[in-house]
Design an enzyme around this catalytic site. Sequence first.
Site, PDB file in Angstrom:
ATOM      1  N   ASP A 170      88.948  44.054  59.383  1.00 35.39           N
ATOM      2  CA  ASP A 170      88.092  43.292  58.475  1.00 35.39           C
ATOM      3  C   ASP A 170      88.657  41.960  57.969  1.00 35.39           C
ATOM      4  OD1 ASP A 170      86.893  45.746  58.784  1.00 35.39           O
ATOM      5  OD2 ASP A 170      86.607  46.121  56.650  1.00 35.39           O
TER       6      ASP A 170
ATOM      7  N   GLU B 156      95.501  55.840  55.091  1.00 37.87           N
ATOM      8  CA  GLU B 156      94.653  54.983  55.914  1.00 37.87           C
ATOM      9  C   GLU B 156      95.527  54.028  56.743  1.00 37.87           C
ATOM     10  OE1 GLU B 156      91.852  52.717  53.608  1.00 37.87           O
ATOM     11  OE2 GLU B 156      90.739  52.031  55.378  1.00 37.87           O
TER      12      GLU B 156
HETATM   13  C1  DGY Z   1      84.645  48.651  54.662  1.00 39.34           C
HETATM   14  O1  DGY Z   1      83.657  48.811  53.957  1.00 39.34           O
HETATM   15  O2  DGY Z   1      85.773  48.412  54.233  1.00 39.34           O
HETATM   16  C2  DGY Z   1      84.519  48.806  56.095  1.00 39.34           C
HETATM   17  O3  DGY Z   1      85.676  48.505  56.781  1.00 39.34           O
HETATM   18  C3  DGY Z   1      83.349  48.079  56.658  1.00 39.34           C
HETATM   19  O4  DGY Z   1      83.009  48.829  57.729  1.00 39.34           O
END
Ligand code: DGY
Length: 429
Positions: free
Chosen positions: A167, A396
């Site tokens: 992201d 994570e």
């Molecule tokens: C989040 O919401 O952090 C996700 O990575 C988007 O898919």
Amino acid sequence: MNGLDASKIYDHAIEVLKENDLGSYTVPTRGLYPFQWNWDSCLTALGQSHYDEARAWTEIETLFAHQWPDGMVPHIVFHVWNDGYFPGPDVWQTGRPTPTSGITQPPVAAFAVRRLFERARDKELAARHARALLPKIDAWHSWFYANRDPHGEGLVAILHPWESGRDNSIDWDEAFERVPSEGIDPYTRRDTQHADPAHRPTKAQYDRYLWLVQHFRALGWDNSRLHDASPFQVIDPGFNAILIRGCADLASLAEALDEPVIAQANRARSEMGRAALEGLWSERHGQYLCLDRTTGALIDSPSIGGILPVFGGVPRDRARAIARSIERQAAGVRFLVPSHDPADPRFEAKRYWRGPAWLVMNYMIADGLRSVGEADVAAHIVRSSLELIAQSGFAEYYDPLTGEACGGGRFTWTAAMVIEFLRQAESQS
Ligand code: DGY
């Protein structure tokens, strides 16, 4: 790690998978991500297959039950309403019978399905499920080339950073400056209520993530229009490598199942992709780089997206150069593989995809390195992965300098990768 630790870790990993299992799909982690995510699910199925093959097939089939009529497989399926996540279905407004997001994610399905099929204990079950998934995955691959490579360059663009799965990578910073942030609806983030805000993307990035969602929504999620209308069109070598590998894997699967038309189409896609990827090679960085399709320029950002192509089957000299780059990075961190080169001043050890280590990346990179004979670097990556788990549990992602757990806890795909690593080690010993 001694045998006792390994068996405890293995059992613990299964416990994490089971506690996030909602029956026909698995959430990445409760709280932070309460729905089904596309590539999380496909990689999770690999872990599930070691204790329940039928359940593993269901995980992928549930995802594909929500494939769009045009072939796209969305990045989130909002099976059951939950207000703990933002942006939810009311923001996406994709009009699907079961709400979904309107963008996609790295296409790891073909790789996962081939692996499930080839190592299945129940061959008949596997052939039945794989045969049913084959045309659906093929339709997704075909969707990519039609909608994300409209000018036939051989590589597909992502139109939103969330599509890459990485992201807030430094890769997107420059291109993101062209994405406006005015005019977005007021919103409240939920991710920062579940995870430390210092480990998450910034508000400025979130504003732009949402601007893009609103922009595409205003175009009715019509995929034939989104590419050219997007101010963000980036060619991510990691994303493309996954697609290239997926096409090659789908071709092999189709050959095994005697489906020559699907086999030929996907073999051709993978060869075209491999040839085109060469244009993204950086001799200076010893890895691939992203290309900004709107400017035509390579993006000077040595991230893990340019290391991941070893998974796609790149030429041997490229794979070897990447192995040397990983060894160089190893001198600057305690745990492999950082999601951004630690020698770059922009590296941030704890912030999501701007430095931390992720086990899914480790798994794919180690797989690629092994296949080109770089067994030592691959073994180093696996060792790092298991040390991170032993030190910090099923997080994570991890700070590669200290091993500190970051982001959400009790994370499904991290657990799935641990099961894979441990079972691979067993079968090699
Ligand atoms: C989040 O919401 O952090 C996700 O990575 C988007 O898919």
